[in-house]
Design an enzyme around this catalytic site. Structure first.
Site, PDB file in Angstrom:
ATOM      1  CE  LYS A 116      -3.926  -2.084   0.389  1.00 49.24           C
ATOM      2  NZ  LYS A 116      -4.049  -2.996   1.545  1.00 49.24           N
ATOM      3  CD  GLU A 200      -5.282   5.718   3.449  1.00 49.96           C
ATOM      4  OE1 GLU A 200      -6.521   5.659   3.583  1.00 49.96           O
ATOM      5  OE2 GLU A 200      -4.651   5.038   2.646  1.00 49.96           O
ATOM      6  CG  HIS A 235     -13.423  -4.918   5.961  1.00 52.66           C
ATOM      7  ND1 HIS A 235     -13.494  -3.589   5.647  1.00 52.66           N
ATOM      8  CD2 HIS A 235     -13.068  -4.972   7.267  1.00 52.66           C
ATOM      9  CE1 HIS A 235     -13.173  -2.875   6.711  1.00 52.66           C
ATOM     10  NE2 HIS A 235     -12.913  -3.687   7.709  1.00 52.66           N
ATOM     11  NE  ARG A 292      -9.659 -10.046  -6.261  1.00 53.68           N
ATOM     12  CZ  ARG A 292      -9.464  -9.149  -5.306  1.00 53.68           C
ATOM     13  NH1 ARG A 292      -8.241  -8.822  -4.966  1.00 53.68           N
ATOM     14  NH2 ARG A 292     -10.476  -8.567  -4.701  1.00 53.68           N
TER      15      ARG A 292
END
Ligand code: MV4
Length: 505
Positions: A116, A200, A235, A292
């Site tokens: 990330k 963040e 999630h 993907r």
């Protein structure tokens, strides 16, 4: 030219990939674990190889075993599906080394996007907006506090190697900061073997909107518009739709351009997804890139009218993209519901076991991507998603009506499932109005779980019918010839139900 593809995956996505391969005249090779002998993906394939025990680590995640099966079957390419080894750069590299085509991007693109912090740095350099935050990893408490002050609270601590919400911590003030860093680090270390975390700014109620992109080996990249994926729980996405109710034509154009720029900056080849968080003011930020084919790819296929697996294979064959950006037009509206063998009333606990009966919906505008069937035993070892229900209609309102109809037709007996839960979402006013963000399910959970109101009379009638069925089964078990498939016995039961006014067959 690819003539034979090994699918390094299981379940519905393995079947999905084989379907396109078969249309293209390409032979298919399945791999399967001991728990998957009866899976549809095994019987659907032209050839199948047992690669190990049920445990994913010793089967679907074993690079050696999959390469071995590819060699034994003389497959010229491997399609990784989603999950398992699909975003493993080492696996892609090994395929290349063995002279097998990996149907996906280069290991370099996968690495650039897999980490990330690296991805954020690459995106900033490419001029792609990212959520305000740190560009480098967090090392000391003193530094952490001063960095956090600059970003402003609330702050989200994220694992650089993370995904799916693991290694993430929300922090609202400086007193909580270091504990959160320590906790996120240890979670990241045990989940990903890498304890690097970064900060963040936390966006309060964002939408999760992603853009499908396709890139060929000649540097051409196009986007295939967006998918709205905000309906999720812990999630795990549950419902996706395209177009997003939030989207405007102007914003789509702008975000699409940015998505193409993001993909080009890592020389992306194949099918990929750029994820964005979008806030209430329609400000958008790059979140991550998935290198993907995704679970929810069918809604894009329905509105764009392309076969994404066929495109992946064409790209892997070294063909130029056959579609131009100007050919891409989102038509109508598509919705996908993920059908899971789990019990929403019991904290969504997975429900393995034998499917005693299944009726899949059919009719206009319906697609079911599945791998299960009557009598199939769902193994406990893998994901609880057993199929995806996808509808297409000319507009959003009709698509919701169609989704309600097909959720009504869909019958699964023998294992707990989330069909009724999905129906509740379709029935909710906020969903109908397109007013939802990533917190929709947690906010509405209580009303979505409310048990169906059943009258006392209905309960009694159901009890009487149950007693009658039990009586018939007892007769049969005691050797008396009342066969449950005997039409007279069945009619007797039906008459009984009709007489009670609770049966309409
Ligand atoms: C965020 C966020 C708010 N602000 N980052 C969750 C999974 C991981 N891929 C990133 N996630 C989030 N990152 C900032 N700066 C909220 C989430 C988030 C989320 C994102 C997409 C879809 C569902 C989500 C559910 C909870 C939190």
């Amino acid at each position: 030219m690819i003539k034979k593809i090994l699918i390094a995956n299981r379940g519905e996505i393995a079947v999905r990939v084989m379907r396109s391969a078969r249309e293209m005249g390409i032979k298919t090779v399945a791999v399967y674990s001991e728990a998957d002998r009866t899976s549809r993906h095994v019987s659907y394939a032209d050839e199948a190889y047992l690669i190990g025990p049920a445990s994913s680590n010793e089967s679907y995640l074993s690079i050696d075993k999959i390469i071995d099966a590819a060699k034994k079957s003389a497959a010229d390419a491997i399609h990784p599906g989603y999950g398992f080894l699909s975003e493993n750069a080492e696996f892609a590299e090994r395929c290349l080394k063995e002279g097998i085509i990996f149907i996906g991007p280069s290991p370099e693109s996968m690495r650039a996007m897999g980490d990330k912090i690296t991805a954020r740095q690459r995106m900033i350099k490419a001029g792609v907006p990212v959520v305000p935050g740190t560009a480098e990893k967090i090392t000391s408490e003193r530094k952490a506090i001063s960095i956090a002050k600059k970003i402003g609270y609330p702050i989200i601590v994220k694992a650089s190697a993370g995904g799916g919400g693991k290694g993430m911590r929300l922090v609202t003030n400086k007193d909580e900061l270091w504990d959160a860093v320590v906790a996120a680090r240890s979670e990241a270390l045990s989940s990903f073997g890498d304890e690097t975390v970064y900060f963040e700014r936390y966006l309060e109620s964002p939408h999760h909107i992603e853009f499908q992109i396709l890139g060929d080996q000649f540097g051409n990249v196009i986007h295939l518009c967006e998918r709205e994926c905000s309906i999720q729980r812990r999630h795990q996405k549950l419902i996706e739709e395209s177009p997003s109710p939030l989207m405007t034509e102007r914003l789509r154009k702008e975000m699409g351009k940015v998505a193409v720029k993001a993909a080009k900056s890592v020389k992306y080849v194949g099918a990929g997804t750029i994820e964005f968080l979008v806030d209430k003011c329609l400000k958008y930020y790059f979140l991550e890139m998935n290198t993907r084919l995704q679970v929810e790819h069918p809604i894009t296929e329905q509105v764009i009218r392309v076969d994404l697996v066929k495109e992946q294979i064409d790209i892997a064959n070294g063909n130029k993209l056959s579609i131009k950006q100007s050919d891409i037009l989102q038509r109508g509206h598509a919705i996908e519901c993920r059908i899971c063998a789990e019990d929403p009333q019991n904290n969504f606990t997975p429900s393995a076991g034998i499917i005693r009966h299944i009726t899949e919906p059919l009719g206009l505008g319906v697609r079911v991507d599945s791998y299960v069937y009557d009598g199939y035993e769902i193994p406990i070892y893998y994901d609880s998603m057993i199929s995806k229900l996808i509808v297409w209609a000319s507009n959003r309102k009709f698509a919701i009506e169609r989704m309600k109809r097909v959720l009504h037709e869909y019958k699964i007996v023998g294992v707990k499932n989330n069909i009724a839960f999905l129906r509740r979402i379709m029935d909710s006013k906020d969903f109908a109005d397109g007013k939802y963000d990533t917190h929709f399910i947690e906010k509405q959970l209580e009303s979505l779980l409310k048990p169906v109101k059943v009258s006392k009379k209905m309960t009694e009638d159901v009890a009487i019918i149950a007693a009658y069925i039990d009586y018939m089964i007892n007769l049969e078990e005691n050797g008396q010839t009342i066969n449950i498939s005997d039409s007279r016995a069945l009619n007797k039961w039906k008459d009984f139900g009709k007489q009670k006014g609770v049966l309409r067959i």
